[in-house]
Design a protein around this motif. Structure first.
Motif, PDB file in Angstrom:
ATOM      1  N   SER A   1      13.260   8.557  -8.362  1.00 36.41           N
ATOM      2  CA  SER A   1      11.946   8.876  -8.943  1.00 36.41           C
ATOM      3  C   SER A   1      10.833   8.426  -7.993  1.00 36.41           C
ATOM      4  O   SER A   1      11.026   7.532  -7.158  1.00 36.41           O
ATOM      5  CB  SER A   1      11.782   8.172 -10.296  1.00 36.41           C
ATOM      6  OG  SER A   1      11.623   6.778 -10.089  1.00 36.41           O
TER       7      SER A   1
ATOM      8  N   ASP B   1      16.374   0.338  -9.573  1.00 34.95           N
ATOM      9  CA  ASP B   1      16.887   1.398 -10.440  1.00 34.95           C
ATOM     10  C   ASP B   1      16.208   2.716 -10.025  1.00 34.95           C
ATOM     11  O   ASP B   1      14.979   2.808 -10.017  1.00 34.95           O
ATOM     12  CB  ASP B   1      16.582   1.051 -11.907  1.00 34.95           C
ATOM     13  CG  ASP B   1      17.135   2.079 -12.868  1.00 34.95           C
ATOM     14  OD1 ASP B   1      18.020   1.726 -13.662  1.00 34.95           O
ATOM     15  OD2 ASP B   1      16.673   3.253 -12.818  1.00 34.95           O
TER      16      ASP B   1
ATOM     17  N   SER C   1      15.723   5.426 -11.373  1.00 38.23           N
ATOM     18  CA  SER C   1      14.915   6.144 -12.343  1.00 38.23           C
ATOM     19  C   SER C   1      13.687   5.321 -12.759  1.00 38.23           C
ATOM     20  O   SER C   1      12.547   5.736 -12.570  1.00 38.23           O
ATOM     21  CB  SER C   1      15.804   6.490 -13.541  1.00 38.23           C
ATOM     22  OG  SER C   1      15.021   6.960 -14.572  1.00 38.23           O
ATOM     23  N   SER C   2      13.920   4.111 -13.282  1.00 39.71           N
ATOM     24  CA  SER C   2      12.790   3.317 -13.810  1.00 39.71           C
ATOM     25  C   SER C   2      11.983   2.657 -12.695  1.00 39.71           C
ATOM     26  O   SER C   2      10.829   2.285 -12.896  1.00 39.71           O
ATOM     27  CB  SER C   2      13.323   2.216 -14.738  1.00 39.71           C
ATOM     28  OG  SER C   2      14.030   1.261 -13.976  1.00 39.71           O
TER      29      SER C   2
ATOM     30  N   CYS D   1      16.644  -4.828  -9.801  1.00 43.63           N
ATOM     31  CA  CYS D   1      17.850  -5.168 -10.574  1.00 43.63           C
ATOM     32  C   CYS D   1      18.640  -6.348 -10.006  1.00 43.63           C
ATOM     33  O   CYS D   1      19.627  -6.755 -10.600  1.00 43.63           O
ATOM     34  CB  CYS D   1      18.826  -3.997 -10.610  1.00 43.63           C
ATOM     35  SG  CYS D   1      18.141  -2.443 -11.056  1.00 43.63           S
TER      36      CYS D   1
ATOM     37  N   LYS E   1      22.166   3.962  -9.412  1.00 42.45           N
ATOM     38  CA  LYS E   1      22.254   4.971 -10.472  1.00 42.45           C
ATOM     39  C   LYS E   1      21.893   4.308 -11.796  1.00 42.45           C
ATOM     40  O   LYS E   1      22.417   3.230 -12.099  1.00 42.45           O
ATOM     41  CB  LYS E   1      23.708   5.469 -10.578  1.00 42.45           C
ATOM     42  CG  LYS E   1      23.934   6.761  -9.880  1.00 42.45           C
ATOM     43  CD  LYS E   1      25.300   7.303 -10.212  1.00 42.45           C
ATOM     44  CE  LYS E   1      25.603   8.368  -9.181  1.00 42.45           C
ATOM     45  NZ  LYS E   1      27.008   8.570  -8.930  1.00 42.45           N
ATOM     46  N   PRO E   2      21.036   4.940 -12.610  1.00 45.94           N
ATOM     47  CA  PRO E   2      20.678   4.324 -13.893  1.00 45.94           C
ATOM     48  C   PRO E   2      21.933   4.042 -14.723  1.00 45.94           C
ATOM     49  O   PRO E   2      22.838   4.872 -14.786  1.00 45.94           O
ATOM     50  CB  PRO E   2      19.796   5.389 -14.559  1.00 45.94           C
ATOM     51  CG  PRO E   2      19.294   6.234 -13.422  1.00 45.94           C
ATOM     52  CD  PRO E   2      20.335   6.202 -12.361  1.00 45.94           C
ATOM     53  N   GLY E   3      21.995   2.855 -15.292  1.00 46.05           N
ATOM     54  CA  GLY E   3      23.115   2.488 -16.165  1.00 46.05           C
ATOM     55  C   GLY E   3      24.334   1.952 -15.420  1.00 46.05           C
ATOM     56  O   GLY E   3      25.323   1.559 -16.044  1.00 46.05           O
TER      57      GLY E   3
END
Ligand code: PML
Length: 258
Positions: free
Chosen positions: A101, A125, A127-128, A132, A230-232
């Protein structure tokens, strides 16, 4: 098993402070007969680094008890960026194409150009854009990596043809290949913190190891590494792989000539 991990880290205390500045680091996996030569080379490197004179050099020499995982070398390409503006735009465009993103990419740029020098890599992360890693000052140190003995001469030939057969490129390519081999990492961006080294890279399985010249101005000590998660994904497992799993890079596919 006759395989050893040799690694070096050199640093210097900052006057009147608890903190220290990173000077130089290096590592490889080699056979027992090569330990002496390898460790001496690393010490020489620590003592002659452009970041200055260290007051602490730590060399760790550790036998491996499990065969290293063989991972593929990323194909190497070099962009033709001629100034930091063009280079950072190319970094941004490449990351956005990889499903990182805009927020995550901008946060990564802040890590690379920020005042605070991190010892290891940051994890963001994809995406967000949130950080992390468990310790954001230390970051994550990619360790226990080297080039497979069967690949060393082809690697040297391939890089020599392009005029880039240097320790810096060989080591960065090996590190980027280890990082890209983990399924939870979408991409990596790196800018050297050496004041006299201005080429950086973006790496990912689909773009390869894309070298980006002129990412910063000569003389700047900014730099660092960021991995986009990767998210998650399971952060702990990924860090365990990056820091502890021994890998050897091999060449699996014919390399493009560019
Ligand atoms: C580093 O100093 O570790 C990073 C070097 C990144 C670029 C290497 C290259 O020229 O390909």
């Amino acid at each position: 098993m006759n395989m050893w991990n040799v690694r070096m880290r050199a640093a210097r205390k900052i006057e009147n402070k608890q903190a220290e500045v990173h000077i130089s680091g290096a590592e490889t996996i080699c056979e027992r007969k090569d330990i002496d030569r390898t460790a001496s080379g690393f010490i020489h490197r620590a003592l002659t680094h452009p970041r200055g004179w260290p007051d602490r050099i730590i060399v760790t020499i550790e036998q491996l008890y499990e065969p290293p995982l063989l991972i593929p070398m990323l194909p190497v390409r070099t962009a033709d960026t001629s100034d930091p503006e063009q280079a950072l735009q190319m970094v941004l465009d490449t990351l956005l194409r990889l499903d990182v993103s805009r927020k995550a990419a901008v946060n990564a740029m802040k890590v690379l150009t920020g005042k605070r020098q991190m010892r290891g890599a940051a994890i963001i992360d994809a995406s967000s854009g949130k950080r992390c890693e468990p310790d954001s000052l230390r970051g994550v140190r990619v360790s226990r990596l080297g080039v497979d003995a069967n690949a060393r001469s082809s690697l040297a030939r391939m890089l020599s043809r392009r005029g880039i057969n240097t320790e810096t490129v060989r080591e960065a390519l090996t590190l980027a290949s280890k990082v890209a081999a983990h399924p939870s990492i979408i991409a990596e961006v790196c800018m050297s913190d050496d004041p006299d080294y201005t080429t950086g890279y973006v790496a990912a399985p689909s773009v390869g190891y894309l070298r980006i010249p002129n990412m910063k101005l000569m003389g700047s000590s900014h730099g660092g590494r960021v991995f986009f998660l990767k998210p998650g994904a399971d952060v702990e497992k990924m860090i365990e792989y990056l820091e502890r799993k021994a890998v050897l890079m091999e060449i699996r596919n014919p390399q493009p000539r560019t």
